[in-house]
Design a protein around this motif. Structure first.
Motif, short mmCIF file in Angstrom:
data_model
loop_
_atom_site.label_atom_id
_atom_site.label_comp_id
_atom_site.label_asym_id
_atom_site.label_seq_id
_atom_site.Cartn_x
_atom_site.Cartn_y
_atom_site.Cartn_z
N VAL A 179 -24.80 41.53 18.62
CA VAL A 179 -25.65 40.80 19.56
C VAL A 179 -25.15 39.36 19.71
O VAL A 179 -25.05 38.84 20.83
CB VAL A 179 -27.13 40.82 19.09
CG1 VAL A 179 -27.97 39.83 19.88
CG2 VAL A 179 -27.70 42.22 19.21
N TYR A 180 -24.78 38.73 18.60
CA TYR A 180 -24.24 37.38 18.64
C TYR A 180 -22.94 37.33 19.44
O TYR A 180 -22.76 36.45 20.28
CB TYR A 180 -24.02 36.87 17.21
CG TYR A 180 -23.41 35.50 17.15
CD1 TYR A 180 -24.14 34.37 17.51
CD2 TYR A 180 -22.10 35.33 16.72
CE1 TYR A 180 -23.59 33.11 17.45
CE2 TYR A 180 -21.54 34.06 16.66
CZ TYR A 180 -22.27 32.96 17.02
OH TYR A 180 -21.71 31.72 16.96
N ALA A 181 -22.05 38.26 19.21
CA ALA A 181 -20.79 38.31 19.94
C ALA A 181 -21.04 38.53 21.44
O ALA A 181 -20.36 37.94 22.29
CB ALA A 181 -19.89 39.41 19.39
N HIS A 229 -19.97 35.99 24.42
CA HIS A 229 -19.17 36.48 25.55
C HIS A 229 -19.84 36.13 26.88
O HIS A 229 -19.18 35.68 27.82
CB HIS A 229 -18.97 37.99 25.42
CG HIS A 229 -18.21 38.60 26.54
ND1 HIS A 229 -16.86 38.41 26.71
CD2 HIS A 229 -18.62 39.39 27.56
CE1 HIS A 229 -16.47 39.06 27.79
NE2 HIS A 229 -17.51 39.66 28.32
N HIS A 230 -21.15 36.31 26.95
CA HIS A 230 -21.90 36.01 28.17
C HIS A 230 -21.82 34.52 28.48
O HIS A 230 -21.61 34.12 29.63
CB HIS A 230 -23.35 36.46 28.02
CG HIS A 230 -24.20 36.14 29.20
ND1 HIS A 230 -24.06 36.79 30.41
CD2 HIS A 230 -25.21 35.25 29.36
CE1 HIS A 230 -24.94 36.30 31.26
NE2 HIS A 230 -25.64 35.36 30.65
N ARG A 231 -21.98 33.67 27.47
CA ARG A 231 -21.89 32.23 27.67
C ARG A 231 -20.49 31.83 28.14
O ARG A 231 -20.35 30.97 29.01
CB ARG A 231 -22.21 31.48 26.38
CG ARG A 231 -23.66 31.53 25.99
CD ARG A 231 -23.87 30.78 24.70
NE ARG A 231 -25.22 30.95 24.20
CZ ARG A 231 -25.65 30.44 23.07
NH1 ARG A 231 -24.83 29.75 22.29
NH2 ARG A 231 -26.90 30.62 22.69
N GLN A 232 -19.47 32.45 27.56
CA GLN A 232 -18.09 32.13 27.94
C GLN A 232 -17.85 32.48 29.41
O GLN A 232 -17.23 31.70 30.14
CB GLN A 232 -17.11 32.89 27.05
CG GLN A 232 -15.67 32.66 27.38
CD GLN A 232 -15.19 31.27 27.03
OE1 GLN A 232 -15.73 30.63 26.14
NE2 GLN A 232 -14.18 30.81 27.72
N GLU A 241 -16.90 29.81 32.36
CA GLU A 241 -15.70 29.96 33.18
C GLU A 241 -16.05 29.96 34.67
O GLU A 241 -15.35 29.35 35.47
CB GLU A 241 -14.97 31.25 32.81
CG GLU A 241 -14.25 31.17 31.48
CD GLU A 241 -13.58 32.47 31.08
OE1 GLU A 241 -13.68 33.46 31.84
OE2 GLU A 241 -12.96 32.49 30.01
N LYS A 242 -17.15 30.60 35.03
CA LYS A 242 -17.59 30.61 36.42
C LYS A 242 -17.97 29.20 36.86
O LYS A 242 -17.60 28.75 37.95
CB LYS A 242 -18.78 31.56 36.59
CG LYS A 242 -19.30 31.64 37.99
CD LYS A 242 -20.48 32.57 38.08
CE LYS A 242 -21.07 32.56 39.48
NZ LYS A 242 -22.30 33.36 39.56
#
Length: 53
Positions: free
Chosen positions: A19-21, A25-28, A32-33
């Motif tokens: 869940v943390y990973a 990933h979602h924040r990254q 980037e967007k």
């Protein structure tokens, strides 16, 4: 019986890690967007703003 708790604890820790990973990933992807949008904005201002100064 003790091994059952050990397996459950490892499974629980792996679930927390996944869940943390996923959140990282979602924040990254979101960052980037946002960075790409900022680059497009800056390049757009450079194209129009360079003749005004």
């Amino acid at each position: 019986m003790c091994n059952t708790y050990l397996v459950l604890a490892y499974g629980f820790l792996w679930c927390i890690f996944m869940v943390y990973a996923g959140t990282i990933h979602h924040r990254q992807q979101r960052l980037e967007k946002e960075l790409e949008e900022l680059k497009n904005t800056v390049h757009g201002q450079d194209a129009f703003g360079s003749g005004n100064s």
